[in-house]
Design a protein around this motif. Structure first.
Motif, PDB file in Angstrom:
ATOM      1  N   SER A 484       0.781  -1.244  -0.191  1.00  0.00           N
ATOM      2  CA  SER A 484       0.150   0.117   0.502  1.00  0.00           C
ATOM      3  C   SER A 484       0.422   1.122  -0.286  1.00  0.00           C
ATOM      4  CB  SER A 484      -1.099   0.261   1.353  1.00  0.00           C
ATOM      5  OG  SER A 484      -0.452  -0.007   2.631  1.00  0.00           O
ATOM      6  N   ASP A 485       1.962   0.896   0.378  1.00  0.00           N
ATOM      7  CA  ASP A 485       2.859   2.062   0.022  1.00  0.00           C
ATOM      8  C   ASP A 485       3.994   2.389  -1.153  1.00  0.00           C
ATOM      9  OD1 ASP A 485       2.650   3.674   2.761  1.00  0.00           O
ATOM     10  OD2 ASP A 485       4.486   2.148   3.852  1.00  0.00           O
ATOM     11  N   CYS A 486       3.487   1.330  -2.101  1.00  0.00           N
ATOM     12  CA  CYS A 486       4.288   1.680  -3.222  1.00  0.00           C
ATOM     13  C   CYS A 486       5.258   1.046  -3.258  1.00  0.00           C
ATOM     14  CB  CYS A 486       3.783   2.946  -4.236  1.00  0.00           C
ATOM     15  SG  CYS A 486       2.042   3.905  -4.160  1.00  0.00           S
ATOM     16  N   ARG A 487       5.802   0.037  -2.498  1.00  0.00           N
ATOM     17  CA  ARG A 487       7.333  -0.098  -1.816  1.00  0.00           C
ATOM     18  C   ARG A 487       6.904  -1.750  -2.287  1.00  0.00           C
ATOM     19  NH1 ARG A 487       9.496  -3.815   1.251  1.00  0.00           N
ATOM     20  NH2 ARG A 487       8.050  -3.254   3.650  1.00  0.00           N
ATOM     21  N   VAL A 488       7.756  -1.862  -3.447  1.00  0.00           N
ATOM     22  CA  VAL A 488       8.027  -3.395  -4.208  1.00  0.00           C
ATOM     23  C   VAL A 488       7.987  -4.165  -2.763  1.00  0.00           C
ATOM     24  CG1 VAL A 488       9.044  -4.938  -5.166  1.00  0.00           C
ATOM     25  CG2 VAL A 488       9.126  -3.372  -5.830  1.00  0.00           C
ATOM     26  N   HIS A 489       7.528  -5.623  -2.694  1.00  0.00           N
ATOM     27  CA  HIS A 489       7.678  -6.835  -1.798  1.00  0.00           C
ATOM     28  C   HIS A 489       8.664  -7.077  -1.557  1.00  0.00           C
ATOM     29  CE1 HIS A 489       3.001  -6.333  -0.028  1.00  0.00           C
ATOM     30  NE2 HIS A 489       2.906  -6.647  -1.882  1.00  0.00           N
ATOM     31  N   GLY A 490       9.164  -7.500  -0.074  1.00  0.00           N
ATOM     32  CA  GLY A 490      10.063  -7.869  -0.091  1.00  0.00           C
ATOM     33  C   GLY A 490      11.681  -7.029  -0.599  1.00  0.00           C
ATOM     34  N   ILE A 491      11.190  -5.738  -1.122  1.00  0.00           N
ATOM     35  CA  ILE A 491      12.776  -5.085  -1.209  1.00  0.00           C
ATOM     36  C   ILE A 491      12.725  -3.799   0.176  1.00  0.00           C
ATOM     37  CG2 ILE A 491      14.512  -4.273  -3.006  1.00  0.00           C
ATOM     38  CD1 ILE A 491      13.227  -6.076  -4.558  1.00  0.00           C
ATOM     39  N   GLU A 492      13.555  -3.377   0.189  1.00  0.00           N
ATOM     40  CA  GLU A 492      13.635  -2.285   0.886  1.00  0.00           C
ATOM     41  C   GLU A 492      13.504  -1.093   0.940  1.00  0.00           C
ATOM     42  OE1 GLU A 492      17.701  -1.988   4.018  1.00  0.00           O
ATOM     43  OE2 GLU A 492      16.774  -4.604   3.853  1.00  0.00           O
ATOM     44  N   ASN A 493      14.598  -0.967  -0.122  1.00  0.00           N
ATOM     45  CA  ASN A 493      14.752   0.152  -1.040  1.00  0.00           C
ATOM     46  C   ASN A 493      14.407   0.509  -2.439  1.00  0.00           C
ATOM     47  OD1 ASN A 493      16.220  -1.233  -2.321  1.00  0.00           O
ATOM     48  ND2 ASN A 493      18.062   0.429  -1.603  1.00  0.00           N
ATOM     49  N   LEU A 494      12.783  -0.174  -2.926  1.00  0.00           N
ATOM     50  CA  LEU A 494      12.339   0.522  -4.255  1.00  0.00           C
ATOM     51  C   LEU A 494      11.010   0.312  -4.151  1.00  0.00           C
ATOM     52  CD1 LEU A 494      12.999   0.521  -6.817  1.00  0.00           C
ATOM     53  CD2 LEU A 494      12.956  -2.660  -7.847  1.00  0.00           C
ATOM     54  N   TYR A 495      10.830   1.617  -5.161  1.00  0.00           N
ATOM     55  CA  TYR A 495       9.361   2.053  -5.025  1.00  0.00           C
ATOM     56  C   TYR A 495       8.769   1.688  -6.522  1.00  0.00           C
ATOM     57  CZ  TYR A 495       9.862   3.434   0.173  1.00  0.00           C
ATOM     58  OH  TYR A 495       9.999   2.936   1.611  1.00  0.00           O
ATOM     59  N   ILE A 496       7.697   1.907  -6.499  1.00  0.00           N
ATOM     60  CA  ILE A 496       6.703   2.127  -8.178  1.00  0.00           C
ATOM     61  C   ILE A 496       6.172   3.344  -7.827  1.00  0.00           C
ATOM     62  CG2 ILE A 496       6.162   1.314 -10.205  1.00  0.00           C
ATOM     63  CD1 ILE A 496       6.968  -1.467  -9.008  1.00  0.00           C
ATOM     64  N   ALA A 497       5.939   4.263  -9.085  1.00  0.00           N
ATOM     65  CA  ALA A 497       4.958   4.595  -8.915  1.00  0.00           C
ATOM     66  C   ALA A 497       4.167   5.211 -10.114  1.00  0.00           C
ATOM     67  CB  ALA A 497       5.712   6.422  -8.308  1.00  0.00           C
ATOM     68  N   GLY A 498       3.270   5.559 -10.510  1.00  0.00           N
ATOM     69  CA  GLY A 498       2.916   5.299 -11.165  1.00  0.00           C
ATOM     70  C   GLY A 498       1.568   4.822 -12.224  1.00  0.00           C
ATOM     71  N   SER A 499       0.695   4.601 -12.445  1.00  0.00           N
ATOM     72  CA  SER A 499      -0.660   3.497 -12.877  1.00  0.00           C
ATOM     73  C   SER A 499      -0.510   2.491 -13.152  1.00  0.00           C
ATOM     74  CB  SER A 499      -1.917   3.899 -14.136  1.00  0.00           C
ATOM     75  OG  SER A 499      -0.644   4.406 -15.279  1.00  0.00           O
ATOM     76  N   SER A 500       1.073   1.866 -12.814  1.00  0.00           N
ATOM     77  CA  SER A 500       1.483   0.435 -13.066  1.00  0.00           C
ATOM     78  C   SER A 500       1.546  -0.230 -11.595  1.00  0.00           C
ATOM     79  CB  SER A 500       2.667  -0.512 -13.484  1.00  0.00           C
ATOM     80  OG  SER A 500       3.644   0.400 -12.703  1.00  0.00           O
ATOM     81  N   VAL A 501       0.576   0.891 -10.598  1.00  0.00           N
ATOM     82  CA  VAL A 501       0.015  -0.043  -8.934  1.00  0.00           C
ATOM     83  C   VAL A 501      -0.757  -0.717  -9.608  1.00  0.00           C
ATOM     84  CG1 VAL A 501       2.555   0.935  -8.412  1.00  0.00           C
ATOM     85  CG2 VAL A 501       0.068   1.787  -8.134  1.00  0.00           C
ATOM     86  N   PHE A 502      -1.598   0.384 -10.127  1.00  0.00           N
ATOM     87  CA  PHE A 502      -3.235   0.325 -10.017  1.00  0.00           C
ATOM     88  C   PHE A 502      -4.228  -1.197 -10.000  1.00  0.00           C
ATOM     89  CE2 PHE A 502      -4.458   4.895 -11.977  1.00  0.00           C
ATOM     90  CZ  PHE A 502      -3.729   5.288 -11.019  1.00  0.00           C
ATOM     91  N   PRO A 503      -4.498  -1.341  -8.737  1.00  0.00           N
ATOM     92  CA  PRO A 503      -5.156  -3.037  -8.878  1.00  0.00           C
ATOM     93  C   PRO A 503      -6.724  -2.606 -10.416  1.00  0.00           C
ATOM     94  CG  PRO A 503      -4.632  -2.050  -6.577  1.00  0.00           C
ATOM     95  CD  PRO A 503      -4.962  -0.741  -7.728  1.00  0.00           C
ATOM     96  N   SER A 504      -7.415  -1.326  -9.778  1.00  0.00           N
ATOM     97  CA  SER A 504      -8.398  -1.539 -10.488  1.00  0.00           C
ATOM     98  C   SER A 504      -8.214   0.109 -11.428  1.00  0.00           C
ATOM     99  CB  SER A 504      -9.713  -1.706 -10.204  1.00  0.00           C
ATOM    100  OG  SER A 504      -9.375  -0.838  -8.929  1.00  0.00           O
ATOM    101  N   ILE A 505      -8.462   0.480 -12.570  1.00  0.00           N
ATOM    102  CA  ILE A 505      -8.721   1.428 -12.935  1.00  0.00           C
ATOM    103  C   ILE A 505      -9.993   2.317 -12.737  1.00  0.00           C
ATOM    104  CG2 ILE A 505      -6.483   0.968 -14.260  1.00  0.00           C
ATOM    105  CD1 ILE A 505      -8.152   0.538 -16.306  1.00  0.00           C
ATOM    106  N   GLY A 506     -11.063   1.860 -12.968  1.00  0.00           N
ATOM    107  CA  GLY A 506     -11.996   2.648 -12.862  1.00  0.00           C
ATOM    108  C   GLY A 506     -12.228   3.232 -13.983  1.00  0.00           C
ATOM    109  N   TRP A 507     -13.250   4.731 -14.002  1.00  0.00           N
ATOM    110  CA  TRP A 507     -13.216   4.941 -15.981  1.00  0.00           C
ATOM    111  C   TRP A 507     -12.347   5.941 -16.022  1.00  0.00           C
ATOM    112  CZ3 TRP A 507     -15.193  10.048 -16.038  1.00  0.00           C
ATOM    113  CH2 TRP A 507     -16.129  10.094 -15.115  1.00  0.00           C
ATOM    114  N   ALA A 508     -11.780   6.519 -14.635  1.00  0.00           N
ATOM    115  CA  ALA A 508     -10.936   8.158 -14.666  1.00  0.00           C
ATOM    116  C   ALA A 508     -10.211   7.902 -15.964  1.00  0.00           C
ATOM    117  CB  ALA A 508     -11.237   8.362 -13.611  1.00  0.00           C
TER     118      ALA A 508
END
Length: 535
Positions: A484-508
């Motif tokens: 939920s913090d956009c941190r890659v599971h199991g890696i202490e110092n790697l985060y991902i930003a952007g819509s690639s993290v969206f679990p679903s996208i709605g219509w917007a």
């Protein structure tokens, strides 16, 4: 400060607190939020300040999707990223979009809309959207007075979007980035791979390469991957120093559940009586300092009950000439069914008033030409409107990004996109058409004429180029790539930003939510450094 990686002489290594890989809406937002934080920031951008074809060609890839399109045309590779051709349509995701679970394998967002609410407000300012309005002033706009589709049962409900100028993040915030004492922007630097530690729990460095051949590495305490919904998974999959399947991919989730908004032209709605051609459903309006437009969407409870995705119906007025053609088709159908045409005199008068339209059609058919005999009126009609749909795609593991056997000019494997729809997506389209036709018929306001082969002719579907879902967010590492913090599971110092993290996208359109999540991620990064200092 701005630097061009092509012209840096013999760089050994950069060493900073935070390295942001990607200079689009997400990366620039995070950098802006970290100005004056006391942390050293390196923002790495693949392109320069303007479009360059050689750099843009690095986006080429293999497309084996149901719809054929060149991947390099769907995004832009220079500072500001795809905001450089963003149309500006904006709206937060609905509360409903955050809590939906489509099936047992695809969990809902581990966040609520309330969690993102304060960050949406900040994102609104960054996207230059004016007053934060959306649906809050629905009752003040007297929608029922100028749009007859609004009924008491609310099968479809009115929703509002707002329009950004649109904000080009690279150009708009360039001076602020230049003047920031703690932020360096490195242009024309491409990520070759991320290098993880032997125990695969930490990123040690990022390897950079320029088209000129310049190479370097970046060491940082924290890394943020913000290269977009297609490049984020590509970079993770290319990073195989200690991880054979790629970084963050122990459960084979990187690149899966690729989603995009897709749409179609549904057909024409013909109203029995003229309606307001200046309706906010047809033409965006200034209201309380914001540019506002309206469309129809399903009620959340009804969509959930029907098991379909979220969608919107968009309306635009047809012309008087289009209306006269519809009148002729109506008379023809009634006669074919041995019925006296309904409102025959009114329809015939409309046809006669637009006789030049039919003269043109006859001329074109007889002489097989695209030329016209007469200039046809393009005056908007108050009785006819064109209807289009834009839909969310539901999560689907078979819709995915992998690596191609082909390589780019840097010697890196290109992406291979296999974009697939599923039965639920097709059901969304069927349901939307049925709901609109039902509203028109039940209210007695008109009828809907749909296009032929609407569902089966998928090659005619439109795409929004909103690349999403390929590093999805989930609390359970077996169901997502980041937490939920956009941190890659199991890696202490790697985060991902952007819509690639969206679990679903709605219509917007995703841009506003991308920026909101990025503001939140910047706050998380600052808190992480504060916690480490106090430890």
């Amino acid at each position: 400060m701005l630097s061009d990686f092509n012209h840096i002489k013999s760089p050994a290594a950069f060493e900073v607190d935070i390295c942001i890989l990607g200079g689009g809406a997400a990366g620039i937002t995070i950098a802006l939020e970290l100005i004056d934080s006391g942390l050293s920031i390196l923002l790495v951008e693949s392109g320069g300040l303007e479009y360059d074809q050689a750099t843009q060609d690095l986006y080429k890839g293999e497309n084996v999707s149901f719809k054929d399109f060149p991947l390099e045309t769907t995004r832009l590779r220079f500072l500001g990223g795809t905001t450089n051709h963003w149309g500006g349509m904006s709206r937060p995701l609905d509360s409903y979009d955050f809590h939906r679970e489509y099936d047992s394998n695809h969990s809902s967002w581990p966040l609520t809309k309330a969690d993102l609410a304060p960050y949406y407000v900040k994102a609104h300012k960054l996207c230059e959207l004016g007053s934060y309005i959306y649906d809050d002033y629905l009752s003040e706009l007297n929608l029922a007075d100028d749009f007859p589709l609004l009924d008491k049962e609310q099968l479809l409900r009115p929703v509002f979007f707002q329009r950004s100028p649109p904000t080009r993040f690279g150009a708009t915030y360039l001076d602020k980035l230049k003047k920031a004492q703690n932020v360096d922007v490195l242009l024309n630097a491409n990520v070759k791979e991320l290098v993880d530690s032997a125990d695969r729990k930490k990123i040690i460095s990022a390897s950079l390469v320029a088209l000129s051949g310049t190479r370097a590495s970046v060491k940082a305490k924290q890394f943020v991957l913000a290269a977009g919904g297609l490049e984020n998974p590509r970079i993770l999959l290319l990073s195989r120093t200690n991880s054979e399947k790629g970084i963050g991919n122990s459960h084979d989730l990187v690149g899966r559940t690729y989603m995009d908004h897709f749409g179609a032209y549904i057909g024409k709605a013909l109203f029995h009586k003229p309606i307001n051609a200046d309706s906010i459903f047809f033409r965006e309006k200034k209201f309380m300092g914001a540019q506002l437009g309206a469309c129809l969407a399903p009620s959340p409870k009804r969509a959930e009950k029907q098991g379909v995705g979220n969608y919107i119906l968009l309306f635009s007025p047809g012309t008087e000439s289009d209306l006269s053609i519809e009148m002729l088709k109506s008379i023809k159908n009634d006669i074919a069914n041995l019925k006296w045409p309904e409102n025959a005199i009114s329809k015939l008068s409309k046809i006669i008033a637009n006789a030049d339209t039919f003269a043109n059609l006859s001329y074109k058919n007889v002489f097989d030409t695209n030329d016209s005999l007469f200039d046809v009126s393009t005056k908007s009609s108050g009785q006819l409107c064109n209807v289009a749909i834009n839909m969310e795609q539901t999560p689907n593991d078979d819709s995915r990004v992998t690596l191609s056997a082909e390589t780019d000019s840097l010697g890196l494997q290109k992406i291979k996109l296999d974009w697939q729809l599923n039965d639920k997506d097709r059901q969304t389209l069927r349901t939307a058409v049925k709901e609109l036709a039902s509203m028109l018929g039940r209210s007695g306001t008109g009828r809907l004429r749909t296009t032929s082969n609407l569902e089966s002719n998928e090659s005619n579907y439109t795409i929004s180029c909103h690349h999403s879902g390929t590093t999805r967010m989930a609390s359970d590492r077996t169901k997502g790539v980041v937490n939920s913090d956009c941190r890659v599971h199991g890696i202490e110092n790697l985060y991902i930003a952007g819509s690639s993290v969206f679990p679903s996208i709605g219509w917007a359109n995703p841009t506003l939510t991308i920026v909101a999540l990025s503001v939140r991620l910047a706050e998380t990064l600052k808190l992480t450094f504060t916690a480490n200092e106090n430890a």
